[in-house]
Design an enzyme around this catalytic site. Structure first.
Site, PDB file in Angstrom:
ATOM      1  CE  LYS A  19      49.857 -10.972 -11.737  1.00  0.00           C
ATOM      2  NZ  LYS A  19      48.617 -11.762 -11.682  1.00  0.00           N
ATOM      3  CE  LYS A  39      43.357  -7.426 -15.451  1.00  0.00           C
ATOM      4  NZ  LYS A  39      43.640  -8.172 -14.199  1.00  0.00           N
ATOM      5  CG  ASP A  59      44.728 -10.470 -10.332  1.00  0.00           C
ATOM      6  OD1 ASP A  59      43.805 -11.290 -10.272  1.00  0.00           O
ATOM      7  OD2 ASP A  59      45.800 -10.684 -10.908  1.00  0.00           O
ATOM      8  CD  GLU A  60      41.786 -12.425 -12.181  1.00  0.00           C
ATOM      9  OE1 GLU A  60      42.185 -13.594 -12.176  1.00  0.00           O
ATOM     10  OE2 GLU A  60      42.473 -11.463 -12.633  1.00  0.00           O
ATOM     11  CG  HIS A  81      39.781 -10.395 -15.761  1.00  0.00           C
ATOM     12  ND1 HIS A  81      39.439 -11.705 -15.470  1.00  0.00           N
ATOM     13  CD2 HIS A  81      41.138 -10.366 -15.828  1.00  0.00           C
ATOM     14  CE1 HIS A  81      40.548 -12.427 -15.359  1.00  0.00           C
ATOM     15  NE2 HIS A  81      41.590 -11.646 -15.572  1.00  0.00           N
ATOM     16  NE  ARG A  82      40.113 -15.108 -21.147  1.00  0.00           N
ATOM     17  CZ  ARG A  82      40.490 -15.966 -22.098  1.00  0.00           C
ATOM     18  NH1 ARG A  82      39.629 -16.374 -23.010  1.00  0.00           N
ATOM     19  NH2 ARG A  82      41.734 -16.411 -22.146  1.00  0.00           N
ATOM     20  CG  HIS A 115      41.992 -10.284 -19.795  1.00  0.00           C
ATOM     21  ND1 HIS A 115      43.228 -10.442 -19.200  1.00  0.00           N
ATOM     22  CD2 HIS A 115      41.514  -9.098 -19.339  1.00  0.00           C
ATOM     23  CE1 HIS A 115      43.472  -9.399 -18.416  1.00  0.00           C
ATOM     24  NE2 HIS A 115      42.443  -8.575 -18.484  1.00  0.00           N
TER      25      HIS A 115
END
Length: 476
Positions: A176, A202, A204-205, A295-296, A328
């Site tokens: 972040k 990770k 982010d999407e 990721h969803r 996720h």
């Protein structure tokens, strides 16, 4: 369209016109075959439409039917190929809602294609005027069809062997702010989190290749961070490099570059990217020895409304067949939607080899996965150290517990935030293995560990009042 039956004898020798769907597609005496694909639909018929007619209409419009009889019906064996509504049950405590059970013959579907499966099951029928709302609650995939899918690139057991970590959940963190960092600063955050004790970080999407951080620059700085953190800690580390792109060709180019950098895992947004892209990438990952994190993003657009759309357990099954090593699933205790029984129902469908029917958890059919590899559940979204005892108890070892703000929000920085989470996790795993009651003693376990970890003590103080207490919408 009127549901009154109209028939005209044609010169071609068949009954032309419109007739009720239930005359052909409602078959309550039918016993499903082991090779049938089964589906449970939650229907809300329009006023005046009987549930039998609505269920038959769903069976027809998702298989061989259309709004009128056609002479080309005479050129095939409709009884062999049609979908059949074989049972209808009223939904308890709901007005004008029914569960329609429909069986589809296996020959209707292309082997190894989630795309073709969903095009039939959740295609045009969802815009059918005879229904006010329609939701696909669950599907049963027969073993004969299951064996045509590769499934996860590697699965849980192979992943643990690759990263040499056993006996505990894995720890992750989404970097972040999700957007706006330069590639160099992004890599710095990755390094700090991994050296502090996390197993994974990770993308982010939302992160693909934007003007503030092009994908190649991000990959290079992240690779430097991972190799440095591995050298310092002696542990295998990874970062979910998001290779989602506008085309499959570009996606595979990014995946190849990640492999050249010796990255152990990449990432894909499987719903926005699409099942064709996801299956393509999954096959590439198996061939090239790279793990695949899923990721969803966009799932709640499809699955959050209780009476229309498609439940996430269906998306979970489709993802396991299409391929992914992580996905996720929600957290139960964090900021995102998820009631415990329902969530653990589809978590079991992702991880276990055989899952029995259990309507209390929303599982409408017994599912045999035919030894297909399992998918590791990722708990992510609004979780922090105080949630650790519950997360360990709920999700068990075959999971990734992902603390984004719960790592980078630590007052002392990213590395201390990671250390706090690692200490909390290992304390909870040890307490669980000793047989302690995690639900009753969780707070004491964390406070005891904090005596030896100033990083954990600070984290416990910062987030002691943070809770996300809203009623779950996803209930049986």
């Amino acid at each position: 369209m009127s549901y009154s039956q109209t028939r005209t004898q044609s010169k071609a020798g068949y009954d032309a016109g419109v007739k009720d769907y239930k005359l052909t597609y409602y078959t309550p005496d039918y016993t499903p075959k082991d090779t049938d694909i089964l589906a449970a639909f939650r229907m809300t018929p329009q006023p005046g439409v009987p549930p039998e007619e609505a269920g038959a209409a769903v069976a027809a419009e998702s298989s061989t039917g259309t709004w009128t009889t056609v002479w080309t019906d005479l050129l095939t064996d409709l009884d062999r190929y049609k979908g059949r509504c074989y049972d209808i049950e009223a939904v308890a405590n709901e007005d004008n809602q029914y569960i329609a059970y429909i069986a589809y013959p296996l020959d209707l579907f292309e082997e190894g294609s989630v795309v073709n499966l969903l095009t039939s099951l959740v295609g045009n029928v969802f815009g059918f005027k005879a229904l006010r709302a329609l939701r696909l609650e669950d599907i049963r995939i027969p073993v004969a069809y299951m064996k045509t899918f590769q499934g996860p690139p590697h699965g849980i057991t192979v992943e643990r062997d690759k990263i040499n970590k056993y006996g505990r959940p894995l720890l992750g963190c989404t970097i972040k702010p999700k957007l706006g960092l330069s590639a160099k600063n992004y890599g710095r955050a990755v390094y700090e989190c991994l050296r502090g004790g996390l197993d994974f970080t990770k993308d982010d999407e939302n992160i693909n290749s934007q003007p503030f951080m092009r994908w190649r620059d991000r990959f290079l700085f992240v690779a430097e961070a991972i190799h440095k953190a591995q050298a310092e800690t002696g542990e295998i580390k990874g970062h979910y490099l998001n290779v989602t792109a506008a085309t499959c060709e570009e996606m595979l180019k990014r995946a190849e570059f990640a492999k050249e950098l010796e990255m152990p895992i990449i990432m894909h947004d499987f719903i926005t990217g699409g099942f064709t892209a996801n299956t393509t990438l999954s096959h590439w990952c198996r061939d090239n020895g790279v793990l695949l994190h899923i990721h969803r993003a966009m799932h709640a657009v499809i699955d959050r409304q209780k009476n229309h759309g498609m439940h996430f357990r269906v998306l979970s099954k489709c993802l396991r067949m299409s391929g992914g090593d992580h996905i996720h699933t929600g957290t139960v205790v964090g900021k995102l939607e998820g009631e415990k029984g329902i969530t653990m129902g589809f978590v079991d469908l992702l991880r276990e080899n055989y899952v029995e029917k259990d309507l209390s958890r929303g599982i409408y059919f017994t599912q045999d996965w035919a030894s297909m590899g399992g998918v590791m559940a990722v708990a992510s979204g609004g979780i922090h150290v105080w949630h650790m005892p519950a997360l360990v108890e709920i999700f068990g070892d075959d999971s990734v517990l992902q603390f984004g703000g719960g790592t980078l929000g630590h007052p002392w920085g990213c590395a201390p935030g990671a250390t706090a989470n690692r200490v909390a996790l290992e304390a909870c795993v040890q307490a669980r293995n000793e047989g302690r009651d995690m639900a009753r003693e969780g707070g004491d376990i964390l406070r005891e560990a904090a005596k030896w970890s100033p990083e954990l003590a600070v984290a416990l103080e910062v987030w002691k009042e943070i809770k996300f207490e809203f009623e779950a919408m996803d209930t049986v």
